[in-house]
Write an enzyme that holds these catalytic residues in place. Sequence first.
Site, mmCIF file in Angstrom:
data_model
loop_
_atom_site.group_PDB
_atom_site.id
_atom_site.type_symbol
_atom_site.label_atom_id
_atom_site.label_comp_id
_atom_site.label_asym_id
_atom_site.label_seq_id
_atom_site.Cartn_x
_atom_site.Cartn_y
_atom_site.Cartn_z
ATOM 1 N N GLU A 94 0.826 -1.216 0.000
ATOM 2 C CA GLU A 94 0.000 0.000 0.000
ATOM 3 C C GLU A 94 0.862 1.268 0.000
ATOM 4 O O GLU A 94 1.724 1.432 0.868
ATOM 5 C CB GLU A 94 -0.905 -0.006 1.244
ATOM 6 C CG GLU A 94 -1.921 1.130 1.230
ATOM 7 C CD GLU A 94 -2.896 1.080 2.406
ATOM 8 O OE1 GLU A 94 -3.038 0.019 3.037
ATOM 9 O OE2 GLU A 94 -3.499 2.124 2.682
ATOM 10 N N LYS A 277 -7.377 -0.597 11.540
ATOM 11 C CA LYS A 277 -6.732 -1.033 10.293
ATOM 12 C C LYS A 277 -5.527 -0.139 10.015
ATOM 13 O O LYS A 277 -4.470 -0.606 9.573
ATOM 14 C CB LYS A 277 -7.737 -0.974 9.136
ATOM 15 C CG LYS A 277 -7.256 -1.639 7.855
ATOM 16 C CD LYS A 277 -6.483 -0.703 6.936
ATOM 17 C CE LYS A 277 -6.057 -1.397 5.653
ATOM 18 N NZ LYS A 277 -5.182 -0.570 4.814
ATOM 19 N N ASP A 293 4.345 -14.178 11.780
ATOM 20 C CA ASP A 293 3.009 -14.633 11.388
ATOM 21 C C ASP A 293 2.026 -13.481 11.560
ATOM 22 O O ASP A 293 1.572 -13.197 12.661
ATOM 23 C CB ASP A 293 2.653 -15.834 12.291
ATOM 24 C CG ASP A 293 1.293 -16.424 11.968
ATOM 25 O OD1 ASP A 293 0.463 -15.741 11.351
ATOM 26 O OD2 ASP A 293 1.070 -17.575 12.372
ATOM 27 N N HIS A 392 -2.485 10.510 -0.167
ATOM 28 C CA HIS A 392 -2.429 9.267 -0.925
ATOM 29 C C HIS A 392 -2.324 9.526 -2.414
ATOM 30 O O HIS A 392 -1.889 8.676 -3.158
ATOM 31 C CB HIS A 392 -3.757 8.507 -0.731
ATOM 32 C CG HIS A 392 -3.708 7.492 0.367
ATOM 33 N ND1 HIS A 392 -3.548 6.163 0.118
ATOM 34 C CD2 HIS A 392 -3.815 7.615 1.697
ATOM 35 C CE1 HIS A 392 -3.561 5.507 1.260
ATOM 36 N NE2 HIS A 392 -3.722 6.368 2.232
HETATM 37 P P1 NAD Z 1 9.405 -23.200 16.373
HETATM 38 O O1 NAD Z 1 8.865 -24.405 17.048
HETATM 39 O O2 NAD Z 1 9.880 -23.338 14.965
HETATM 40 O O3 NAD Z 1 10.581 -22.582 17.257
HETATM 41 C C1 NAD Z 1 10.479 -22.429 18.620
HETATM 42 C C2 NAD Z 1 11.486 -23.307 19.315
HETATM 43 O O4 NAD Z 1 12.796 -22.784 19.145
HETATM 44 C C3 NAD Z 1 11.279 -23.345 20.807
HETATM 45 O O5 NAD Z 1 10.281 -24.280 21.132
HETATM 46 C C4 NAD Z 1 12.669 -23.719 21.326
HETATM 47 O O6 NAD Z 1 12.803 -25.120 21.390
HETATM 48 C C5 NAD Z 1 13.603 -23.206 20.246
HETATM 49 N N1 NAD Z 1 14.428 -22.044 20.669
HETATM 50 C C6 NAD Z 1 15.753 -21.874 20.429
HETATM 51 N N2 NAD Z 1 16.197 -20.706 20.917
HETATM 52 C C7 NAD Z 1 15.143 -20.097 21.488
HETATM 53 C C8 NAD Z 1 14.949 -18.837 22.132
HETATM 54 N N3 NAD Z 1 15.957 -17.967 22.330
HETATM 55 N N4 NAD Z 1 13.721 -18.524 22.574
HETATM 56 C C9 NAD Z 1 12.690 -19.361 22.392
HETATM 57 N N5 NAD Z 1 12.805 -20.570 21.785
HETATM 58 C C10 NAD Z 1 14.016 -20.942 21.316
HETATM 59 O O7 NAD Z 1 8.361 -22.008 16.319
HETATM 60 P P2 NAD Z 1 7.279 -21.434 17.319
HETATM 61 O O8 NAD Z 1 7.672 -20.057 17.645
HETATM 62 O O9 NAD Z 1 6.963 -22.366 18.436
HETATM 63 O O10 NAD Z 1 6.004 -21.391 16.349
HETATM 64 C C11 NAD Z 1 5.857 -20.379 15.393
HETATM 65 C C12 NAD Z 1 5.209 -20.934 14.135
HETATM 66 O O11 NAD Z 1 3.961 -21.538 14.448
HETATM 67 C C13 NAD Z 1 4.913 -19.855 13.140
HETATM 68 O O12 NAD Z 1 5.384 -20.287 11.877
HETATM 69 C C14 NAD Z 1 3.387 -19.811 13.107
HETATM 70 O O13 NAD Z 1 2.927 -19.401 11.848
HETATM 71 C C15 NAD Z 1 3.018 -21.216 13.429
HETATM 72 N N6 NAD Z 1 1.678 -21.511 13.962
HETATM 73 C C16 NAD Z 1 0.847 -20.555 14.445
HETATM 74 C C17 NAD Z 1 -0.382 -20.897 14.983
HETATM 75 C C18 NAD Z 1 -1.254 -19.831 15.580
HETATM 76 O O14 NAD Z 1 -0.832 -18.695 15.696
HETATM 77 N N7 NAD Z 1 -2.482 -20.137 15.972
HETATM 78 C C19 NAD Z 1 -0.756 -22.238 15.030
HETATM 79 C C20 NAD Z 1 0.119 -23.194 14.532
HETATM 80 C C21 NAD Z 1 1.348 -22.843 14.018
#
Ligand code: NAD
Length: 441
Positions: A94, A277, A293, A392
Amino acid sequence: MATKLSSAGGAPVKRSDISGFYKKSPDERWQTIREFGELEPAEVDTIRNTGALRFEQVDRMIENVVGTMPLPLGIAVNFQVNGKDYLIPMAIEEPSVVAAASNAARIAREHGGFTTSSTGPIMLGQIQLVGIPDPNGARITILSHRDEILSIANEKDPMLVKVGGGARDIEVRVLDSKRGPMVITHLVVDCRDAMGANAVNTMAEAVAPHLEKWTGGRVYLRIISNLAVRRLARSRAVFGKESLKTDTLPGEEVVEGILEAYAFAEADPFRCATHNKGVMNGIDAVVVATGNDWRAIEAGAHSYAAWKSNGYRSLTAWEKDASGNLVGTIELPMAVGLVGGATAVHPTAKANVKLLGVKSAQELGEVIASVGLAQNFAALRALATEGIQRGHMSLHARNIAATVGAVGDEVDRVVEVLVKERKVRMDRAKEVLTDLRAKKH
Ligand code: NAD
């Protein structure tokens, strides 16, 4: 093949029921979409261009990949947050968003920029238990197993525990629903630098069978909540009234106009949706640029806007300080990460995070909240003064000029006429371009 003969043997019909699309080679996928969409080779080439990414990288990120969808990436300047300067990468289609954020940040900077804070990076995982005759009794039973539940959850993510996060607590609610009472257990998880959905979902799934065993109920859903009320980012900035004045309006009047606009949003969900928005214009652009996300952020923001008070309300608040300057604040869920998901694998996202120079997910969330506040200020100021279209207009006119086929210096010349005439419309752009070209020959 996407195109098959119809059963009647007549004209070919297009079929989307393609099994194993993901198993096809990239060439076969391109062939399929080319036939189905009757695409020109150049159109397929546009789709398959993966820019800064290699095809194999993109192919690993999602399913049935055929290419990428590039977005412009702009840099908002002037941002100062807690005394530190930031260049803000914003990925957005946008026009005028990046310019507006930069301009707002320039004005905020005159009074020290943005001051931020946040809660810890705490997310809630929900486990839904149904079919329990004594839901209140089940609640107490689950609470009595708190420590065990936390160890079961934490065993699932030793890495998260190692970096100082992990499951911290539980909450149990009895929820009245259309289908009778449900017992909802919340796992309270410190996600540190992760957004946390995968981490929390895995923990919730591990805990679920134990809840069934202890209560005799049946578990259905085990999933994170995007209403991240324990993961809030906040920002505050002062916009000096002197800097708000326009050619025709004194600063005081602009402040009043912005307060009127804010009051309108607080009183009316039809206006508030657009007000919020505008906040999300800034927020989403940084969320996308950092590989986070944005659906999670959108869901969190709007559900929070409805949850925090009675009805759907503004994510920002606007007031006047003792000197008559405008004070803006924002508070909203900010489930963003620096590890996990696409954040650490998308090369552009990684470079953008490096450019931002944020050291933790919390810092990133606070910077993003500040961008949302800046964006809201810019929109309200424009609306309360000249109206949104003027600002705009020239950017929009550029898009229109390009859409009708203007190239090179033709773009500027078409834009000039459209803006001058205040007719930023496709039909007029076509006429202007035709005239221009006729004059050239
Ligand atoms: P992930 O599991 O890929 O990474 C997180 C993991 O990284 C942690 O569990 C930990 O084991 C590790 N880690 C290493 N260093 C870390 C640090 N400094 N701090 C925290 N963790 C560390 O990802 P995630 O963040 O658990 O999930 C994010 C993904 O889930 C996104 O891609 C999202 O789109 C997706 N998702 C979202 C939903 C929702 O929002 N409802 C549902 C399902 C999946």
